[in-house]
Motif scaffolding. Structure first.
Motif, PDB file in Angstrom:
ATOM      1  N   TRP A   9       0.833  -1.198   0.000  1.00  0.00           N
ATOM      2  CA  TRP A   9       0.000   0.000   0.000  1.00  0.00           C
ATOM      3  C   TRP A   9       0.865   1.245   0.000  1.00  0.00           C
ATOM      4  O   TRP A   9       1.885   1.313   0.689  1.00  0.00           O
TER       5      TRP A   9
ATOM      6  N   PRO B 107      -2.351   5.707   2.979  1.00  0.00           N
ATOM      7  CA  PRO B 107      -3.254   4.885   2.171  1.00  0.00           C
ATOM      8  C   PRO B 107      -4.351   5.729   1.521  1.00  0.00           C
ATOM      9  O   PRO B 107      -4.924   6.612   2.155  1.00  0.00           O
TER      10      PRO B 107
ATOM     11  N   TRP C  22      -7.393   5.455  -2.015  1.00  0.00           N
ATOM     12  CA  TRP C  22      -8.027   4.604  -2.991  1.00  0.00           C
ATOM     13  C   TRP C  22      -8.338   5.390  -4.252  1.00  0.00           C
ATOM     14  O   TRP C  22      -8.522   6.600  -4.200  1.00  0.00           O
TER      15      TRP C  22
ATOM     16  N   SER D 198     -10.077   0.680  -5.722  1.00  0.00           N
ATOM     17  CA  SER D 198      -8.936  -0.164  -5.358  1.00  0.00           C
ATOM     18  C   SER D 198      -7.898   0.690  -4.635  1.00  0.00           C
ATOM     19  O   SER D 198      -7.788   1.889  -4.869  1.00  0.00           O
ATOM     20  N   VAL D 199      -7.168   0.033  -3.761  1.00  0.00           N
ATOM     21  CA  VAL D 199      -6.154   0.742  -2.991  1.00  0.00           C
ATOM     22  C   VAL D 199      -4.949   1.028  -3.892  1.00  0.00           C
ATOM     23  O   VAL D 199      -4.599   0.227  -4.757  1.00  0.00           O
TER      24      VAL D 199
ATOM     25  N   THR E 290      -1.136   1.258  -4.737  1.00  0.00           N
ATOM     26  CA  THR E 290       0.069   0.574  -4.280  1.00  0.00           C
ATOM     27  C   THR E 290       1.305   1.238  -4.872  1.00  0.00           C
ATOM     28  O   THR E 290       1.223   1.982  -5.846  1.00  0.00           O
TER      29      THR E 290
ATOM     30  N   ARG F 169       8.761   2.852  -3.421  1.00  0.00           N
ATOM     31  CA  ARG F 169       8.419   2.207  -2.152  1.00  0.00           C
ATOM     32  C   ARG F 169       9.543   2.396  -1.135  1.00  0.00           C
ATOM     33  O   ARG F 169       9.290   2.678   0.038  1.00  0.00           O
TER      34      ARG F 169
END
Length: 138
Positions: free
Chosen positions: A13, A17, A19, A28-29, A31, A37
């Motif tokens: 995620w 977070p 959506w 949808s979340v 990512t 990341r």
């Protein structure tokens, strides 16, 4: 770079977070993966107060104690040392090449922490600049 370039990083995620909802279909979340990341993970690690996570009390960097310190070379050295220690203990996916805290020339109360790191031994080096604000000379 694609997610396949850094298999050890994984996908998860995005932080914070949130959506997205395409016009026809369920939400949808969001990512993130790869270098993005890792960079977000480093920023979360450095911005987290040590002891603030209930299940991981040692997670964080402890740099919050420098907020009211004068911007001296000694404070910059200790800040860089605490950031280096937090990265070594809290983020095993990166190899830290160097951490340097330098006083910002355009602001009296800011110290820029420059982190040179690699995601693994065979990739090109990356860098991240995180500004911290200390009690400057006023």
């Amino acid at each position: 770079m694609s997610a396949g370039d850094y298999p050890q990083v994984g996908q998860g995620w995005a932080f914070p977070p949130h959506w997205v909802r395409p016009v026809p279909g369920p939400a949808s979340v969001v990512t993130d993966h790869g270098e993005e990341r890792i960079e977000r993970s480093l920023q979360v690690l450095l911005r987290t107060l040590t002891g603030s996570r209930v299940m991981r009390l040692g997670f964080g960097s402890g740099v919050d104690r420098y907020v009211f310190e004068p911007r001296t070379p000694d404070a910059c050295y200790r800040l860089a040392d605490d950031v280096r220690r937090a990265l070594l203990l809290g983020e095993p996916r990166v190899i830290v090449d160097s951490v340097e805290a330098v006083a910002a020339e355009d602001a009296d109360d800011r110290v820029d922490v420059v982190i040179a790191y690699r995601i693994d031994r065979h990739r090109r080096p990356n860098s991240l600049v995180v500004p911290f604000y200390l009690a400057g000379a006023r």
